[in-house]
Design an enzyme around this catalytic site. Structure first.
Site, PDB file in Angstrom:
ATOM      1  N   GLU A  45      22.319  60.348  -4.292  1.00 53.52           N
ATOM      2  CA  GLU A  45      23.705  59.894  -4.142  1.00 53.52           C
ATOM      3  C   GLU A  45      24.513  61.125  -4.458  1.00 53.52           C
ATOM      4  O   GLU A  45      24.524  62.003  -5.522  1.00 53.52           O
ATOM      5  CB  GLU A  45      24.132  58.858  -4.960  1.00 53.52           C
ATOM      6  CG  GLU A  45      23.450  57.527  -4.564  1.00 53.52           C
ATOM      7  CD  GLU A  45      23.614  56.320  -5.783  1.00 53.52           C
ATOM      8  OE1 GLU A  45      24.744  56.426  -6.307  1.00 53.52           O
ATOM      9  OE2 GLU A  45      22.819  55.376  -5.815  1.00 53.52           O
ATOM     10  N   CYS A  46      25.708  61.336  -3.661  1.00 57.91           N
ATOM     11  CA  CYS A  46      26.622  62.431  -3.589  1.00 57.91           C
ATOM     12  C   CYS A  46      27.749  62.390  -3.916  1.00 57.91           C
ATOM     13  O   CYS A  46      28.635  63.175  -4.181  1.00 57.91           O
ATOM     14  CB  CYS A  46      26.431  63.454  -2.506  1.00 57.91           C
ATOM     15  SG  CYS A  46      27.090  62.540  -1.054  1.00 57.91           S
ATOM     16  N   THR A  47      28.334  61.108  -3.967  1.00 61.51           N
ATOM     17  CA  THR A  47      29.703  60.776  -4.017  1.00 61.51           C
ATOM     18  C   THR A  47      30.431  61.079  -5.324  1.00 61.51           C
ATOM     19  O   THR A  47      31.430  61.816  -5.349  1.00 61.51           O
ATOM     20  CB  THR A  47      30.250  59.141  -3.959  1.00 61.51           C
ATOM     21  OG1 THR A  47      29.051  58.621  -4.664  1.00 61.51           O
ATOM     22  CG2 THR A  47      29.688  58.776  -2.583  1.00 61.51           C
TER      23      THR A  47
END
Length: 332
Positions: free
Chosen positions: A78-80
């Site tokens: 996950e990169c958010t």
């Protein structure tokens, strides 16, 4: 013909990265994602793979270790919480730590190769050095590269961090990858559906936001009239809020971001880019199936994805490296 490289796909999304891996000689064995629509999309496109709908921390990978023997562990944590695209919202450390969740999978499957894809700002994470050190402790040589998808033939300028890790110590750099696999630059014009089936409305209409009109007017002042262009309809933009169609599309995000301005009898008309066009901007095409989700979901699937041509060229480079080591063993 190249030997197939089998892979497990963690945080698999809608399978855009897997699409490239398959084009580069890969075979998906097992995939995992927490979003039901992403899982549905992946299953539709890779029915031969086992696809799990679950968060990574809720799965014991050892229950599958006797069933699959992957060459590659392909991961996109996950990169958010690393990305500036989240705006002023505080980072979520639990989201960031999904990257650490790949280590039980390394222990369970012992793949030669591990690929970690994320936004560039992951390098600023305070546990990034720990991530690197742990990968090295597991015996991997870690090759960190910032790659722009546009240089690999994707009609989108999308820079991402790729950590390509090899237990046999091979060295891969962005420069070497480009030298071997650079493709012709594709423009945003190539993704546009010019058939007329998607309807536009007049740019100047009641209720149109002032900022939208200002962005469009900057483009018209620069290009002249009767030349189509794109505006950034939603989101922050630091390049004037518009772009020509003669360069790759700017980065696709998880929101409906881009508007296309065309002309009808000298009247500027506006419509949003469609999911089918964004799909092309990810480097795949309409043969990659999107499920029957709503428009917002389909845009999010694209914005969360990995550009297919980049993973294709990484897999091709892995093949090239392995062929140079074992030319007989990897040839069929």
């Amino acid at each position: 013909m190249l030997k197939t490289l089998s892979f497990i796909d963690l945080f698999c999304g809608g399978g855009f990265g897997a699409r490239g891996a398959v084009s580069g000689g890969g075979n998906p064995l097992l995939a995992l994602d927490a979003w039901d629509l992403a899982v549905e999309t992946y299953r539709a496109n890779f029915p031969e793979a086992t696809v799990l709908h679950e968060r990574i921390e809720n799965i014991d990978p050892f229950q599958y270790s006797g069933l699959f023997k992957p060459d590659v562990l392909l991961t996109s944590p996950e990169c958010t919480s690393h990305s500036i695209a989240r705006g002023s919202k505080p980072g979520n450390e639990k989201s960031r730590e999904t990257a650490i969740g790949i280590f039980p999978w390394i222990e369970a499957f012992n793949p030669r190769w591990v690929i970690v894809e994320n936004v560039n700002r992951m390098k600023l994470w305070d546990r990034h050095e720990e991530l690197l050190a742990t990968l090295e402790d597991y015996g991997y040589t870690v090759n960190q590269m910032i790659l722009n998808a546009a240089e690999f033939g994707t009609p989108q300028a999308r820079k991402r961090l790729f950590m390509v890790c090899d237990r046999e110590g091979s060295v891969m750099t962005g420069e070497s990858l480009l030298k071997a696999h650079k493709q012709t630059i594709q423009s945003a014009r190539s993704i546009i559906d010019w058939s007329g089936r998607f309807k536009s409305t007049p740019l100047y209409r009641i209720g149109r936001a002032k900022s939208t009109l200002e962005r469009a007017e900057r483009a018209i002042d620069s290009l002249g009239r009767n030349i189509p262009f794109l505006i950034v309809y939603y989101g922050t933009d630091y390049a004037g809020g518009w772009q020509t169609l003669d360069v790759p599309l700017r980065t696709v995000t998880t929101i409906d971001r881009f508007g296309l301005v065309t002309w009808l009898n000298d009247v500027p008309m506006l419509r949003m880019l469609q999911p089918s066009e964004l799909l092309k901007a990810m480097g795949t095409n309409e043969t990659h199936l999107l499920p029957a989700g709503n428009r917002r979901d389909k845009v999010k699937l694209c914005g969360n994805g990995v550009c297919s041509p980049v993973t294709e060229m990484i897999f091709r480079e892995i093949h090239r490296i392995m062929e140079s080591e074992y030319p007989v063993a990897v040839a069929v």
